[in-house]
Design an enzyme around this catalytic site. Structure first.
Site, PDB file in Angstrom:
ATOM      1  N   GLU A 238      28.301  15.521 -20.904  1.00  0.00           N
ATOM      2  CA  GLU A 238      26.960  15.985 -21.303  1.00  0.00           C
ATOM      3  C   GLU A 238      26.629  17.343 -20.699  1.00  0.00           C
ATOM      4  OE1 GLU A 238      23.683  13.520 -19.892  1.00  0.00           O
ATOM      5  OE2 GLU A 238      22.363  14.376 -21.414  1.00  0.00           O
TER       6      GLU A 238
ATOM      7  N   HIS B 281      22.781   3.122 -19.394  1.00  0.00           N
ATOM      8  CA  HIS B 281      21.825   3.528 -18.352  1.00  0.00           C
ATOM      9  C   HIS B 281      22.027   2.701 -17.077  1.00  0.00           C
ATOM     10  CE1 HIS B 281      18.878   5.653 -21.327  1.00  0.00           C
ATOM     11  NE2 HIS B 281      19.950   6.370 -21.076  1.00  0.00           N
TER      12      HIS B 281
ATOM     13  N   ASP C  33       0.820  -1.222   0.000  1.00  0.00           N
ATOM     14  CA  ASP C  33       0.000   0.000   0.000  1.00  0.00           C
ATOM     15  C   ASP C  33       0.852   1.271   0.000  1.00  0.00           C
ATOM     16  OD1 ASP C  33       1.007  -0.453   2.492  1.00  0.00           O
ATOM     17  OD2 ASP C  33      -0.832   0.112   3.568  1.00  0.00           O
TER      18      ASP C  33
ATOM     19  N   ASP D 215      26.137  10.495 -14.503  1.00  0.00           N
ATOM     20  CA  ASP D 215      25.098  11.156 -15.310  1.00  0.00           C
ATOM     21  C   ASP D 215      23.948  11.424 -14.358  1.00  0.00           C
ATOM     22  OD1 ASP D 215      23.063  11.892 -17.020  1.00  0.00           O
ATOM     23  OD2 ASP D 215      23.434  10.304 -18.487  1.00  0.00           O
TER      24      ASP D 215
ATOM     25  N   HIS E 280      19.248  15.159 -27.136  1.00  0.00           N
ATOM     26  CA  HIS E 280      17.778  15.103 -27.198  1.00  0.00           C
ATOM     27  C   HIS E 280      17.241  16.443 -26.701  1.00  0.00           C
ATOM     28  CE1 HIS E 280      18.149  14.399 -22.803  1.00  0.00           C
ATOM     29  NE2 HIS E 280      19.094  13.537 -23.123  1.00  0.00           N
TER      30      HIS E 280
ATOM     31  N   HIS F  88      13.924  13.375 -21.454  1.00  0.00           N
ATOM     32  CA  HIS F  88      13.886  13.208 -22.911  1.00  0.00           C
ATOM     33  C   HIS F  88      12.615  13.923 -23.339  1.00  0.00           C
ATOM     34  CE1 HIS F  88      16.454   9.359 -22.269  1.00  0.00           C
ATOM     35  NE2 HIS F  88      17.172  10.459 -22.238  1.00  0.00           N
TER      36      HIS F  88
ATOM     37  N   GLU G 275      25.863  15.308 -25.768  1.00  0.00           N
ATOM     38  CA  GLU G 275      26.418  14.280 -24.886  1.00  0.00           C
ATOM     39  C   GLU G 275      27.105  13.129 -25.612  1.00  0.00           C
ATOM     40  OE1 GLU G 275      23.351  11.716 -23.132  1.00  0.00           O
ATOM     41  OE2 GLU G 275      21.853  13.148 -23.811  1.00  0.00           O
TER      42      GLU G 275
ATOM     43  N   ASP H 277      20.227  17.601 -17.065  1.00  0.00           N
ATOM     44  CA  ASP H 277      20.739  16.291 -17.502  1.00  0.00           C
ATOM     45  C   ASP H 277      22.217  16.464 -17.830  1.00  0.00           C
ATOM     46  OD1 ASP H 277      21.138  13.797 -18.532  1.00  0.00           O
ATOM     47  OD2 ASP H 277      19.878  14.063 -20.309  1.00  0.00           O
TER      48      ASP H 277
ATOM     49  N   HIS I 167      25.133   5.832 -29.287  1.00  0.00           N
ATOM     50  CA  HIS I 167      23.887   6.573 -29.055  1.00  0.00           C
ATOM     51  C   HIS I 167      23.956   7.909 -29.791  1.00  0.00           C
ATOM     52  CE1 HIS I 167      25.994   9.195 -26.185  1.00  0.00           C
ATOM     53  NE2 HIS I 167      26.496   8.127 -25.620  1.00  0.00           N
TER      54      HIS I 167
ATOM     55  N   ARG J 176      31.586   9.811 -21.033  1.00  0.00           N
ATOM     56  CA  ARG J 176      30.572  10.674 -21.658  1.00  0.00           C
ATOM     57  C   ARG J 176      30.686  12.047 -21.009  1.00  0.00           C
ATOM     58  NH1 ARG J 176      26.581   7.608 -21.212  1.00  0.00           N
ATOM     59  NH2 ARG J 176      25.503   8.264 -19.320  1.00  0.00           N
TER      60      ARG J 176
ATOM     61  N   TYR K  93      32.806   4.417 -25.456  1.00  0.00           N
ATOM     62  CA  TYR K  93      32.693   3.315 -24.503  1.00  0.00           C
ATOM     63  C   TYR K  93      33.454   2.129 -25.081  1.00  0.00           C
ATOM     64  CZ  TYR K  93      28.870   6.530 -23.709  1.00  0.00           C
ATOM     65  OH  TYR K  93      28.141   7.672 -23.528  1.00  0.00           O
TER      66      TYR K  93
HETATM   67  N1  GLY Z   1      20.340  10.730 -18.561  1.00  0.00           N
HETATM   68  C1  GLY Z   1      19.807  10.170 -19.729  1.00  0.00           C
HETATM   69  C2  GLY Z   1      20.379  10.794 -20.923  1.00  0.00           C
HETATM   70  O1  GLY Z   1      21.424  11.380 -20.859  1.00  0.00           O
HETATM   71  O2  GLY Z   1      19.783  10.812 -21.964  1.00  0.00           O
HETATM   72 MN    MN Z   2      22.227  12.169 -19.097  1.00  0.00          MN
HETATM   73 MN    MN Z   3      20.780  13.162 -21.907  1.00  0.00          MN
END
Ligand code: GLY
Ligand code: MN
Ligand code: MN
Length: 436
Positions: free
Chosen positions: A406, A241, A37, A258, A352, A359, A382, A269, A348, A404, A386
């Protein structure tokens, strides 16, 4: 804070975009059970909040242009002294009119009696079909109710149109008030990254850095991260992720963080990658400098009139050439780009849209062409490299490096504005901060 006038302005703009004699209907986010609950902390649906500022579940928002007794209607939970002792304050219909500027508000339990009357005689319904399947069925039920009264002259709406398309176009362009919040979210989040850099040392656990980051968010009033914080030491940085955040941080490894806060429903982000012991190795620095070169060039292309894919293409070019130069990729630049040979290392996209959702919403293509960047859009840039620990094509010394970088970038008339510039990015700046 987004004030009442701005919420009103948003609703007015949407109404202007709607066809004549139509109606728009939105549902609040449902509560989500965590266990038995106990619910997860409630987060209102971004579309619903964007148009109303109304933070409660079990609510329906209706925009009924031209309605005599007002165009902005909300169905919400009634006041309930018993429930409010357990679960907290509810605005109730009266409070919803007063506090959120609804022209009319009704108890959600009365929706079956009232909504068919609002739909009746409207030609079109703007609605996000498929997002809330139970509500979809209710809506069809109300349409059928009207249909069953057709001999008495009732006319059901003839068309359902996707609301997302119009609404998300509005959300794509950020106002001055939204940008003020996003700048603050960027500042809080970069402070958190600096805190992690300063406190990090070998032997700490990934979750301890996560705790430091989220402490900084919460202490600044940004009570929740905008997405599950990613803290990946060593090869965990190669998992895009990664949210397990349970491993011990090792001397000689990098850690990729991240993490961005959510402030007043707007996301930051941000990713930074730094050495656990404060000093980059030669291999780490070589890869890092390449990612940074690509990222800075990507940011430079975030300008009015460039198309959405440009930052991605620029980062792919630089990273592919750099990997060839380092001997990690073999072949010609054009061929490797054509065959997407770089994707073993950079799999990737470069970014975005960013806004209320991490996103964020908004079309990336218009008439099958990449969309042009315009003033007021916010994007992330970003790129990353890798190198899988299992990649036997490269010398051992490179394996397991995941990097990365970003940042959040506003497209403005004056050129790209980085909203997350507070966290150091060059290897020298990072080493200097970590040495303090
Ligand atoms: N944190 C998710 C991305 O960078 O898109
Ligand atoms: Mn990110
Ligand atoms: Mn991102």
């Amino acid at each position: 804070m987004i004030n009442q006038q701005e919420f009103t302005r948003r609703r007015r703009k949407l109404i202007e975009m709607m066809d004549s004699n139509s109606i728009a209907i939105l549902t609040a986010a449902p509560e989500q059970t965590r266990n038995r609950d106990i619910n997860y902390p409630y987060r209102q649906d971004s579309d619903f909040f964007y148009l109303s500022g109304f933070p409660e579940p079990e609510a329906v928002l209706v925009l009924a242009p031209g309605r005599e007794h007002g165009e902005f209607l909300v169905f919400c939970r009634d006041r309930n002294p018993d429930r409010e002792i357990w679960d907290g304050y509810r605005a109730g219909p009266e409070g919803t009119c007063k506090k959120y500027g609804a022209d009319d508000a009704f108890p959600i339990d009365d929706i079956d009696d009232i909504l068919p009357g609002l739909l009746e005689g409207r030609d079109r319904v703007y609605y996000a079909m498929g997002k809330a399947p139970t509500f979809d069925r209710h809506l069809m039920g109300w349409v059928n109710t009207i249909r069953s009264q057709s001999r008495a002259g009732a006319v059901p709406p003839g068309e359902f149109i996707d609301l997302d398309h119009l609404l998300h176009e509005l959300r794509l362009f950020k106002s001055a008030a939204e940008l003020k919040i996003m700048r603050t979210a960027g500042e809080i989040s970069t402070r958190a990254h600096c805190r992690a850099m300063k406190i990090c040392k070998p032997g700490m656990f990934e979750y301890q850095l996560q705790a430091e980051i989220e402490h900084e968010f919460a202490m600044a009033g940004a009570r929740f991260p905008a997405y599950g914080s990613i803290v990946g030491g060593g090869a965990n940085g190669c998992i895009l992720h990664y949210v397990e955040n349970s491993a011990k941080l090792k001397d000689g490894d990098l850690v990729l963080i991240d993490a961005g806060c959510e402030l007043q429903h707007y996301a930051a982000d941000i990713t930074r990658t730094f050495p656990v012991n404060g000093k980059f190795t030669l291999e780490q620095k070589a890869i890092y400098d390449l990612v940074l070169k690509a990222q800075l060039a990507g940011i430079d292309t975030c300008a009015v009139g460039n198309h959405w894919d440009e930052p991605h293409q620029v980062t792919v070019n630089i990273i592919t050439q750099g990997l060839i130069d380092l001997g990690l990729l073999k072949g010609e630049l054009d061929e490797l780009i054509e065959s997407k040979g770089y994707r073993d290392f950079y799999m990737h996209r470069a970014g975005h849209w960013l806004g209320m959702d991490v996103h964020d919403v908004g079309d990336y293509k218009v008439h099958d062409e990449w969309r042009l960047l315009e003033k007021g859009m916010v994007v992330t840039v970003e790129p990353g490299i890798y190198i899988s620990p299992d990649n036997t094509q490269v010398a051992k010394r490179w394996r397991g490096i995941g990097i990365r970088i970003e940042d959040d970038v506003l497209i403005s008339a004056k050129g790209p504005e980085v909203l997350s510039s507070g966290a150091p990015k060059t290897t020298e700046e990072i080493e200097r901060l970590m040495a303090k």
